[in-house]
Design a protein around this motif. Structure first.
Motif: not given
Length: 202
Positions: A64-81
């Motif tokens: 997909x978008x190779x210039x993109x990074x997504x970040x998780x919720x604070x203190x929750x490395x498995x939550x991305x919404x």
């Protein structure tokens, strides 16, 4: 995409679910517990990850978008919404190659920064969180061509051996470089002949 919040009697907007039963419940039947099953957004495949400010960052979306990074919720490395997660973009559509975290204390205060490189560019992410993060390009022609070479380490600041500065060091196509988040500085002039295409030792 079908869920939405609803305000009832002027209360805080919440999500509500209506339960229907196939038959009438008996007088002695009592509901003891109702649980929801979380349904996280499906995650795409990313090339590599890094931790910054107690969040997990996933870089360079593989298909997909190779210039993109997504970040998780604070203190929750498995939550991305949710409202505490999101995404950042770095320059054009070319891929992100590496990242490192550096922390330094200056006269005005202490700063932690995420150094992010592409093949021919270097960026930094600074700020205390998603609401005030700033993405700045600190080099338009030096990046990382060897992603696994990037490391963060401490170096002495000038003649003061007791004063340490944290920097990111990596290999670019022009040699080895370092940055504390201000500028990208070459540190391999003694072997620059090996990075000079006009030199027979290149």
């Amino acid at each position: 995409g079908t869920e939405f919040t609803k305000t009832i009697s002027g209360e805080v907007p919440l999500y509500y679910c209506k339960l229907n039963f196939a038959s009438t419940l008996g007088a002695n039947c009592k509901i003891g517990e109702i649980k929801g099953i979380p349904t996280p957004q499906p995650l795409a495949t990313y090339t590599f990850s890094h931790e910054f400010q107690n969040r997990l960052f996933l870089f360079n979306e593989y298909n997909g978008e190779k210039n993109k990074t997504i970040y998780s919720m604070a203190n929750a490395p498995d939550v991305f919404n949710g409202s505490d997660s999101g995404s950042l973009y770095f320059g054009d559509k070319t891929g992100i190659t590496a990242a490192a975290f550096v922390y330094n204390v200056f006269k005005a205060g202490a700063y932690d920064q995420l150094i992010v490189t592409k093949k021919n560019e270097t960026y930094r992410v600074s700020g205390n969180g998603p609401t005030n993060w700033v993405v700045q390009r600190i080099s338009a022609n030096i990046g990382s061509v060897a992603p696994l070479s990037m490391v963060a380490c401490e170096v002495s600041e000038g003649a003061q051996v007791d004063v340490k500065t944290q920097v990111a060091i990596w290999q670019s196509d022009k040699g080895f470089v370092m940055t504390d988040g201000a500028a990208v500085i070459p540190i391999s002039d003694d072997i620059k002949c090996y990075f000079d295409p006009n030199d027979s030792r290149y």
